[in-house]
Write a protein that holds these residues in place. Structure first.
Motif, short mmCIF file in Angstrom:
data_model
loop_
_atom_site.label_atom_id
_atom_site.label_comp_id
_atom_site.label_asym_id
_atom_site.label_seq_id
_atom_site.Cartn_x
_atom_site.Cartn_y
_atom_site.Cartn_z
N SER A 230 34.06 38.45 44.88
CA SER A 230 34.31 39.01 43.54
C SER A 230 33.48 40.27 43.30
O SER A 230 33.88 41.14 42.53
CB SER A 230 34.00 37.97 42.46
OG SER A 230 32.61 37.74 42.34
N ALA A 231 32.33 40.38 43.98
CA ALA A 231 31.47 41.54 43.79
C ALA A 231 31.89 42.73 44.64
O ALA A 231 31.73 43.88 44.22
CB ALA A 231 30.03 41.16 44.13
N GLY A 238 36.44 46.54 37.48
CA GLY A 238 37.01 45.22 37.66
C GLY A 238 38.51 45.17 37.53
O GLY A 238 39.12 44.10 37.64
N CYS A 275 33.38 34.90 38.32
CA CYS A 275 33.70 35.85 37.24
C CYS A 275 33.11 35.38 35.91
O CYS A 275 32.54 36.18 35.16
CB CYS A 275 35.20 36.01 37.12
SG CYS A 275 36.00 36.76 38.56
N PHE A 278 29.12 35.76 35.95
CA PHE A 278 28.57 37.11 35.81
C PHE A 278 29.02 37.78 34.51
O PHE A 278 28.28 38.61 33.96
CB PHE A 278 28.90 37.95 37.04
CG PHE A 278 28.07 37.55 38.23
CD1 PHE A 278 26.74 37.93 38.31
CD2 PHE A 278 28.60 36.74 39.22
CE1 PHE A 278 25.95 37.53 39.38
CE2 PHE A 278 27.82 36.34 40.29
CZ PHE A 278 26.50 36.73 40.38
N ALA A 279 30.18 37.42 33.99
CA ALA A 279 30.54 37.91 32.66
C ALA A 279 29.55 37.40 31.62
O ALA A 279 29.11 38.15 30.74
CB ALA A 279 31.96 37.47 32.31
N ARG A 282 25.93 39.01 32.19
CA ARG A 282 25.97 40.42 31.78
C ARG A 282 26.08 40.53 30.26
O ARG A 282 25.47 41.41 29.65
CB ARG A 282 27.14 41.13 32.45
CG ARG A 282 26.94 41.41 33.93
CD ARG A 282 28.11 42.18 34.49
NE ARG A 282 27.88 42.59 35.87
CZ ARG A 282 28.58 43.54 36.50
NH1 ARG A 282 29.56 44.17 35.86
NH2 ARG A 282 28.30 43.86 37.74
N TYR A 303 33.84 41.87 34.72
CA TYR A 303 34.05 40.55 35.32
C TYR A 303 35.11 39.75 34.58
O TYR A 303 35.79 38.92 35.17
CB TYR A 303 32.72 39.79 35.43
CG TYR A 303 32.18 39.95 36.83
CD1 TYR A 303 32.59 39.09 37.84
CD2 TYR A 303 31.35 41.00 37.16
CE1 TYR A 303 32.16 39.26 39.14
CE2 TYR A 303 30.92 41.18 38.46
CZ TYR A 303 31.32 40.30 39.45
OH TYR A 303 30.92 40.47 40.74
N ARG A 306 38.34 40.77 36.25
CA ARG A 306 38.54 40.20 37.59
C ARG A 306 39.25 38.84 37.53
O ARG A 306 39.92 38.43 38.49
CB ARG A 306 37.21 40.03 38.30
CG ARG A 306 36.60 41.32 38.85
CD ARG A 306 35.12 41.08 39.17
NE ARG A 306 34.50 42.08 40.01
CZ ARG A 306 33.97 43.22 39.60
NH1 ARG A 306 34.06 43.54 38.29
NH2 ARG A 306 33.39 44.04 40.44
#
Length: 319
Positions: A230-231, A238, A275, A278-279, A282, A303, A306
Protein backbone atom coordinates in the motif's frame (compact mmCIF):
# COMPACT_ATOMS: atom_id res chain seq x y z
CA UNK A 1 11.72 11.43 11.33
CA UNK A 2 11.13 14.94 12.66
CA UNK A 3 12.40 17.52 15.11
CA UNK A 4 10.28 18.16 18.19
CA UNK A 5 13.10 18.55 20.74
CA UNK A 6 15.94 21.00 20.04
CA UNK A 7 19.46 19.94 21.06
CA UNK A 8 22.14 22.61 21.27
CA UNK A 9 25.64 22.07 19.93
CA UNK A 10 27.03 22.28 23.46
CA UNK A 11 24.67 19.62 24.81
CA UNK A 12 25.27 17.37 21.81
CA UNK A 13 29.06 17.66 22.14
CA UNK A 14 28.81 16.68 25.80
CA UNK A 15 26.58 13.73 24.86
CA UNK A 16 29.03 12.51 22.21
CA UNK A 17 31.87 12.59 24.73
CA UNK A 18 30.42 9.36 26.17
CA UNK A 19 31.35 7.55 22.95
CA UNK A 20 34.48 6.75 20.98
CA UNK A 21 33.19 8.59 17.92
CA UNK A 22 35.39 11.67 17.82
CA UNK A 23 34.35 15.29 18.24
CA UNK A 24 31.24 17.03 16.91
CA UNK A 25 31.66 18.70 13.52
CA UNK A 26 28.04 19.47 12.61
CA UNK A 27 24.45 18.44 13.29
CA UNK A 28 21.33 18.99 11.25
CA UNK A 29 17.72 18.27 12.15
CA UNK A 30 15.89 15.89 9.82
CA UNK A 31 12.34 17.00 9.03
CA UNK A 32 10.92 13.97 7.18
CA UNK A 33 8.45 11.75 9.00
CA UNK A 34 6.48 12.36 12.18
CA UNK A 35 7.55 9.96 14.95
CA UNK A 36 10.78 11.04 16.67
CA UNK A 37 13.37 13.81 16.80
CA UNK A 38 16.31 12.98 14.53
CA UNK A 39 19.61 14.66 13.79
CA UNK A 40 22.22 13.87 11.16
CA UNK A 41 25.46 14.12 13.12
CA UNK A 42 28.95 14.44 11.64
CA UNK A 43 32.01 13.94 13.83
CA UNK A 44 35.72 13.78 13.20
CA UNK A 45 35.41 9.99 12.71
CA UNK A 46 32.23 9.67 10.65
CA UNK A 47 28.49 10.18 10.35
CA UNK A 48 25.72 9.03 12.68
CA UNK A 49 22.01 9.44 13.38
CA UNK A 50 20.92 10.73 16.77
CA UNK A 51 17.35 9.81 17.68
CA UNK A 52 15.37 11.19 20.61
CA UNK A 53 12.24 9.15 21.17
CA UNK A 54 9.09 11.21 21.47
CA UNK A 55 5.68 10.39 22.92
CA UNK A 56 4.59 7.69 20.47
CA UNK A 57 7.61 5.48 21.22
CA UNK A 58 7.49 4.01 24.73
CA UNK A 59 10.95 4.06 26.27
CA UNK A 60 10.18 0.67 27.76
CA UNK A 61 10.04 -0.78 24.25
CA UNK A 62 13.54 0.37 23.30
CA UNK A 63 15.36 -2.76 24.58
CA UNK A 64 13.11 -4.80 22.27
CA UNK A 65 13.95 -2.62 19.26
CA UNK A 66 17.68 -2.69 20.03
CA UNK A 67 17.64 -6.50 20.41
CA UNK A 68 15.75 -6.81 17.13
CA UNK A 69 18.29 -4.69 15.25
CA UNK A 70 21.21 -6.57 16.78
CA UNK A 71 19.58 -9.87 15.78
CA UNK A 72 19.07 -8.76 12.18
CA UNK A 73 22.52 -7.21 11.86
CA UNK A 74 24.15 -10.40 13.15
CA UNK A 75 22.42 -12.30 10.34
CA UNK A 76 23.62 -9.98 7.61
CA UNK A 77 20.54 -7.81 7.14
CA UNK A 78 21.27 -4.18 6.21
CA UNK A 79 19.98 -2.52 9.39
CA UNK A 80 21.48 0.20 11.64
CA UNK A 81 22.10 -1.02 15.20
CA UNK A 82 22.54 1.44 18.04
CA UNK A 83 26.09 2.30 19.04
CA UNK A 84 27.12 1.58 22.62
CA UNK A 85 29.01 4.11 24.69
CA UNK A 86 32.22 3.33 26.58
CA UNK A 87 30.26 1.67 29.37
CA UNK A 88 28.40 -0.61 26.94
CA UNK A 89 25.12 1.33 27.14
CA UNK A 90 23.02 1.83 24.00
CA UNK A 91 19.94 3.60 25.40
CA UNK A 92 20.69 7.04 26.86
CA UNK A 93 18.76 10.06 28.12
CA UNK A 94 19.11 13.42 26.38
CA UNK A 95 17.01 16.56 26.98
CA UNK A 96 14.64 14.46 29.08
CA UNK A 97 14.02 11.96 26.27
CA UNK A 98 15.29 8.42 25.72
CA UNK A 99 17.95 8.65 23.03
CA UNK A 100 20.27 6.50 20.92
CA UNK A 101 23.23 7.16 18.67
CA UNK A 102 22.71 4.98 15.61
CA UNK A 103 24.96 3.74 12.84
CA UNK A 104 24.56 5.72 9.62
CA UNK A 105 23.79 3.71 6.49
CA UNK A 106 24.58 5.11 3.06
CA UNK A 107 21.95 5.20 0.36
CA UNK A 108 18.90 7.22 -0.57
CA UNK A 109 15.18 6.79 -0.09
CA UNK A 110 13.47 6.94 -3.47
CA UNK A 111 10.19 8.79 -3.85
CA UNK A 112 9.42 7.17 -7.22
CA UNK A 113 10.76 3.60 -7.09
CA UNK A 114 11.34 1.60 -10.24
CA UNK A 115 10.12 -1.96 -10.67
CA UNK A 116 13.66 -3.22 -10.10
CA UNK A 117 13.90 -1.30 -6.84
CA UNK A 118 10.48 -2.52 -5.72
CA UNK A 119 11.46 -6.12 -6.45
CA UNK A 120 14.69 -5.70 -4.45
CA UNK A 121 12.71 -4.23 -1.56
CA UNK A 122 10.34 -7.21 -1.60
CA UNK A 123 13.33 -9.56 -1.46
CA UNK A 124 14.78 -7.56 1.45
CA UNK A 125 11.52 -7.87 3.40
CA UNK A 126 11.44 -11.61 2.82
CA UNK A 127 15.08 -11.93 3.95
CA UNK A 128 14.20 -9.94 7.06
CA UNK A 129 11.26 -12.22 7.87
CA UNK A 130 13.43 -15.31 7.38
CA UNK A 131 16.12 -13.88 9.67
CA UNK A 132 13.52 -13.19 12.37
CA UNK A 133 12.20 -16.76 12.40
CA UNK A 134 14.25 -17.48 15.54
CA UNK A 135 13.91 -14.07 17.20
CA UNK A 136 12.61 -14.96 20.66
CA UNK A 137 11.09 -11.69 21.84
CA UNK A 138 7.54 -10.49 21.20
CA UNK A 139 5.77 -7.15 21.23
CA UNK A 140 2.11 -6.29 20.72
CA UNK A 141 1.34 -4.11 17.70
CA UNK A 142 0.87 -0.60 19.12
CA UNK A 143 -1.19 0.26 16.02
CA UNK A 144 -2.86 -3.14 15.62
CA UNK A 145 -6.40 -3.82 14.56
CA UNK A 146 -7.77 -3.55 18.11
CA UNK A 147 -6.47 0.05 18.40
CA UNK A 148 -8.22 1.47 15.34
CA UNK A 149 -11.69 2.05 16.73
CA UNK A 150 -10.42 3.71 19.95
CA UNK A 151 -8.12 6.01 17.94
CA UNK A 152 -10.97 6.79 15.55
CA UNK A 153 -13.16 7.85 18.47
CA UNK A 154 -10.34 9.97 19.93
CA UNK A 155 -10.15 11.83 16.62
CA UNK A 156 -13.94 12.13 16.66
CA UNK A 157 -15.81 14.63 14.56
CA UNK A 158 -12.64 16.68 14.19
CA UNK A 159 -12.00 14.34 11.26
CA UNK A 160 -14.55 16.37 9.32
CA UNK A 161 -12.26 19.40 9.56
CA UNK A 162 -9.80 17.47 7.38
CA UNK A 163 -12.52 16.68 4.83
CA UNK A 164 -16.32 16.89 5.11
CA UNK A 165 -17.80 13.47 5.85
CA UNK A 166 -14.46 11.85 6.74
CA UNK A 167 -15.74 10.70 10.14
CA UNK A 168 -18.59 8.70 8.59
CA UNK A 169 -16.47 7.39 5.70
CA UNK A 170 -13.62 6.18 7.86
CA UNK A 171 -15.97 4.73 10.47
CA UNK A 172 -17.72 2.71 7.76
CA UNK A 173 -14.38 1.38 6.47
CA UNK A 174 -13.17 0.43 9.95
CA UNK A 175 -16.32 -1.56 10.67
CA UNK A 176 -16.03 -3.48 7.40
CA UNK A 177 -12.31 -4.21 7.61
CA UNK A 178 -12.19 -5.14 11.29
CA UNK A 179 -15.16 -7.45 10.82
CA UNK A 180 -13.31 -9.36 8.08
CA UNK A 181 -9.85 -9.43 9.72
CA UNK A 182 -8.22 -12.89 9.17
CA UNK A 183 -6.27 -13.03 12.45
CA UNK A 184 -6.70 -16.78 13.11
CA UNK A 185 -5.96 -17.87 9.53
CA UNK A 186 -2.38 -16.65 8.97
CA UNK A 187 1.17 -16.94 10.31
CA UNK A 188 2.22 -14.59 13.10
CA UNK A 189 5.85 -13.43 13.19
CA UNK A 190 7.97 -10.36 13.95
CA UNK A 191 7.23 -7.67 11.34
CA UNK A 192 8.55 -4.19 10.55
CA UNK A 193 5.02 -2.73 10.14
CA UNK A 194 6.19 0.53 8.52
CA UNK A 195 8.41 -0.34 5.55
CA UNK A 196 7.59 2.69 3.38
CA UNK A 197 9.96 3.80 0.62
CA UNK A 198 11.48 6.35 3.00
CA UNK A 199 12.44 3.52 5.35
CA UNK A 200 14.33 1.64 2.63
CA UNK A 201 17.71 2.98 1.49
CA UNK A 202 18.78 2.20 -2.07
CA UNK A 203 22.05 2.35 -3.95
CA UNK A 204 20.96 2.03 -7.54
CA UNK A 205 18.69 -1.01 -7.69
CA UNK A 206 20.15 -2.61 -4.54
CA UNK A 207 18.81 -2.22 -1.01
CA UNK A 208 21.50 -0.75 1.26
CA UNK A 209 19.43 -0.24 4.39
CA UNK A 210 16.19 -0.97 6.23
CA UNK A 211 15.57 1.64 8.91
CA UNK A 212 13.07 2.96 11.49
CA UNK A 213 11.91 -0.22 13.21
CA UNK A 214 9.94 1.62 15.89
CA UNK A 215 6.61 0.03 14.96
CA UNK A 216 8.12 -3.48 14.80
CA UNK A 217 5.93 -6.00 16.55
CA UNK A 218 4.47 -9.49 16.51
CA UNK A 219 1.67 -9.66 13.95
CA UNK A 220 0.59 -11.32 10.70
CA UNK A 221 3.54 -11.86 8.35
CA UNK A 222 1.58 -11.12 5.18
CA UNK A 223 0.18 -7.97 6.78
CA UNK A 224 3.75 -6.61 6.65
CA UNK A 225 3.79 -7.20 2.88
CA UNK A 226 0.34 -5.59 2.57
CA UNK A 227 1.54 -2.48 4.41
CA UNK A 228 4.53 -2.28 2.10
CA UNK A 229 2.38 -2.81 -0.99
CA UNK A 230 0.00 0.00 0.00
CA UNK A 231 2.96 2.33 0.60
CA UNK A 232 4.94 1.60 -2.58
CA UNK A 233 2.38 1.00 -5.32
CA UNK A 234 0.55 4.35 -5.33
CA UNK A 235 1.42 7.93 -6.12
CA UNK A 236 1.59 10.45 -3.28
CA UNK A 237 -2.11 11.34 -3.59
CA UNK A 238 -3.20 7.72 -3.26
CA UNK A 239 -5.39 8.10 -6.33
CA UNK A 240 -3.21 6.27 -8.88
CA UNK A 241 -2.11 2.65 -8.55
CA UNK A 242 1.03 1.42 -10.32
CA UNK A 243 0.51 -2.27 -11.03
CA UNK A 244 4.10 -2.76 -12.22
CA UNK A 245 5.45 -1.60 -8.85
CA UNK A 246 2.94 -3.61 -6.84
CA UNK A 247 3.57 -6.76 -8.87
CA UNK A 248 7.36 -6.39 -8.67
CA UNK A 249 7.27 -5.94 -4.91
CA UNK A 250 5.13 -9.04 -4.43
CA UNK A 251 7.22 -11.07 -6.88
CA UNK A 252 10.39 -10.20 -4.97
CA UNK A 253 8.82 -11.27 -1.69
CA UNK A 254 7.49 -14.49 -3.18
CA UNK A 255 10.97 -15.59 -4.21
CA UNK A 256 11.29 -16.72 -0.60
CA UNK A 257 7.70 -16.81 0.69
CA UNK A 258 5.21 -17.74 -2.05
CA UNK A 259 1.71 -16.65 -1.05
CA UNK A 260 -0.68 -19.50 -0.33
CA UNK A 261 -4.23 -19.43 -1.64
CA UNK A 262 -5.41 -18.43 1.84
CA UNK A 263 -2.91 -15.56 1.96
CA UNK A 264 -3.88 -14.40 -1.51
CA UNK A 265 -7.55 -14.37 -0.54
CA UNK A 266 -6.82 -12.42 2.64
CA UNK A 267 -4.51 -9.89 1.00
CA UNK A 268 -7.17 -7.30 0.01
CA UNK A 269 -8.46 -7.22 3.59
CA UNK A 270 -4.94 -6.91 4.99
CA UNK A 271 -4.10 -4.10 2.57
CA UNK A 272 -7.39 -2.36 3.39
CA UNK A 273 -6.36 -2.63 7.04
CA UNK A 274 -3.07 -0.93 6.18
CA UNK A 275 -5.05 1.88 4.59
CA UNK A 276 -7.22 2.28 7.68
CA UNK A 277 -4.24 2.18 10.03
CA UNK A 278 -2.27 4.89 8.21
CA UNK A 279 -5.30 7.06 7.48
CA UNK A 280 -6.00 7.06 11.22
CA UNK A 281 -2.45 7.77 12.41
CA UNK A 282 -2.00 10.49 9.80
CA UNK A 283 -5.34 12.03 10.78
CA UNK A 284 -4.35 12.03 14.44
CA UNK A 285 -1.02 13.67 13.61
CA UNK A 286 -2.74 16.17 11.31
CA UNK A 287 -5.00 17.22 14.15
CA UNK A 288 -2.40 17.18 16.94
CA UNK A 289 1.05 18.07 15.58
CA UNK A 290 2.41 21.16 17.38
CA UNK A 291 2.41 24.23 15.16
CA UNK A 292 6.09 24.92 15.89
CA UNK A 293 7.37 21.38 15.21
CA UNK A 294 9.85 20.95 12.37
CA UNK A 295 7.84 18.14 10.83
CA UNK A 296 6.21 17.23 7.55
CA UNK A 297 2.53 16.40 8.07
CA UNK A 298 1.23 13.67 5.78
CA UNK A 299 -2.19 13.70 4.12
CA UNK A 300 -4.57 11.12 5.66
CA UNK A 301 -6.82 11.28 2.59
CA UNK A 302 -4.07 9.69 0.49
CA UNK A 303 -4.72 6.48 2.42
CA UNK A 304 -8.48 6.82 2.38
CA UNK A 305 -8.28 6.93 -1.44
CA UNK A 306 -6.19 3.75 -1.56
CA UNK A 307 -9.09 1.83 0.00
CA UNK A 308 -11.04 1.86 -3.24
CA UNK A 309 -8.31 -0.18 -4.97
CA UNK A 310 -8.29 -2.96 -2.38
CA UNK A 311 -11.98 -2.84 -1.47
CA UNK A 312 -14.10 -1.59 -4.40
CA UNK A 313 -17.22 -1.91 -2.26
CA UNK A 314 -15.87 0.98 -0.20
CA UNK A 315 -15.33 3.18 -3.25
CA UNK A 316 -18.55 5.11 -2.82
CA UNK A 317 -17.47 6.01 0.72
CA UNK A 318 -13.96 7.19 -0.16
CA UNK A 319 -12.80 10.28 -1.92
Amino acid sequence: MAVYTPVSAEVLAEFLARYDVGELVSAKGIAEGVENTNYLVDTTTGRFILTLYEKRVDGGDLPYFMALLDHLAARGNPVPPAIKDRSGTAIQTLEGRPACLIKFLSGVSVSHPTSAQARAAGVAMADMHAALADFPETRANSMGVETWSPLFERCGRSLDTIAPGLYDDLGFAIDRVVGAWPQAMLDTVTIHADLFPDNVLMRGDAVSGLIDFYFACTDLRVYDLAIMHSAWAFDATGAHYDAAIGDALTAGYEQRFPLSSVEQAAFPTLASGACVRFALSRAWDWLNTPADALVTRKDPLAYVRRLSHYAPELAKRTR
